[in-house]
Write a protein that holds these residues in place. Structure first.
Motif, short mmCIF file in Angstrom:
data_model
loop_
_atom_site.label_atom_id
_atom_site.label_comp_id
_atom_site.label_asym_id
_atom_site.label_seq_id
_atom_site.Cartn_x
_atom_site.Cartn_y
_atom_site.Cartn_z
N ALA A 5 -8.82 -7.96 114.74
CA ALA A 5 -9.63 -8.66 113.74
C ALA A 5 -9.85 -7.79 112.51
O ALA A 5 -9.75 -8.26 111.37
N VAL A 6 -10.14 -6.50 112.73
CA VAL A 6 -10.35 -5.59 111.60
C VAL A 6 -9.07 -5.45 110.79
O VAL A 6 -9.08 -5.47 109.55
N GLY A 7 -7.95 -5.32 111.50
CA GLY A 7 -6.67 -5.21 110.81
C GLY A 7 -6.35 -6.45 109.98
O GLY A 7 -5.87 -6.34 108.84
N CYS A 8 -6.63 -7.62 110.54
CA CYS A 8 -6.38 -8.87 109.80
C CYS A 8 -7.30 -8.96 108.58
O CYS A 8 -6.89 -9.47 107.53
N TYR A 9 -8.53 -8.47 108.72
CA TYR A 9 -9.47 -8.50 107.60
C TYR A 9 -8.96 -7.63 106.45
O TYR A 9 -8.96 -8.05 105.29
#
Length: 231
Positions: A14-18
């Protein structure tokens, strides 16, 4: 252990996608609200400032278009006697602003709360004396029409002023905080507020600017006096 690995794995994804979405969104040029010709010799010079994490917009303290002392008087600071020339305005999350004078004071619980449910907002207003351009203080020249639109955009989240308006002490004797409208979220970050402000003034920037780098990538780089032209 399997559950923990799964949770941290999905959290990392999720952090990477953000961050990926922030890079993509900030790489898409915004469409100014109107097409503005190149500013003339009487253009207004503003400064986009960054500390690497947070951005602010600095404008002349007084000009024919706006007298900021009527809104953010130097008398609200602990040192009202300096001959201030500029005021730097930014917007951010209340707890982060008031409880974290340094990044080392930032609590993981505060970060988790802001990321999950957001938080109340504050204005951060700094008074400066003749700020010198640098890689972290970059100048932009804009027309008077753009500047008037910028003034309206900078004030859009300021509640109506009252005699008992709250003023919160800043990090130095030259800055203060004021209550602000709006909610800080992972979508509307302090830097996206800066980008939105520039877009509302017809100044081209990214379509979504959640990080400091998202804003600064659109600001012309600093050139020291006598440096060769940028190719």
């Amino acid at each position: 252990m399997k559950l923990a690995r799964a949770v941290f794995g999905w959290l990392g994804l999720a952090v990477g996608c953000y961050f990926l979405a922030g890079w993509v969104g900030s790489s898409i040029p915004s469409q100014p609200y109107y097409n503005e010709p190149r500013p003339g010799d009487d253009a207004v010079e503003i400064i986009i400032a960054t500390n690497g994490v947070h951005t602010s917009i600095a404008v002349p303290l007084r000009s024919a278009d706006m007298d900021w002392t009527r809104v953010f008087p130097p008398s609200d600071t602990a040192n009202p006697f300096r001959l201030y020339t500029h005021v730097a305005i930014s917007w951010g999350e209340r707890a982060v602003f008031l409880d974290t004078p340094t990044w080392g004071d930032l609590s993981p619980l505060t970060v988790l709360r802001v990321m999950s449910v957001g938080g109340d907002a504050l204005y951060h207003v700094e008074h400066w004396v003749r700020p010198a351009p640098s890689p972290d203080f970059r100048t932009i020249r804009i027309s008077h029409r753009q500047y008037r639109a910028l003034v309206r955009a900078l004030l859009r989240d300021l509640p109506e002023r009252t005699p008992d308006r709250a003023v919160y002490a800043g990090y130095t004797d030259q800055d203060v905080f004021y209550d602000a409208l709006g909610t800080y979220t992972v979508y509307k970050t302090c830097n996206e507020w800066t980008g939105e402000t520039l877009r509302m003034a017809g100044i081209e920037t990214g379509a979504w600017t959640p990080f400091a780098g998202s804003v600064m990538k659109w600001v012309p780089p600093y050139r020291a006096h006598g440096s060769p032209p940028i190719q």
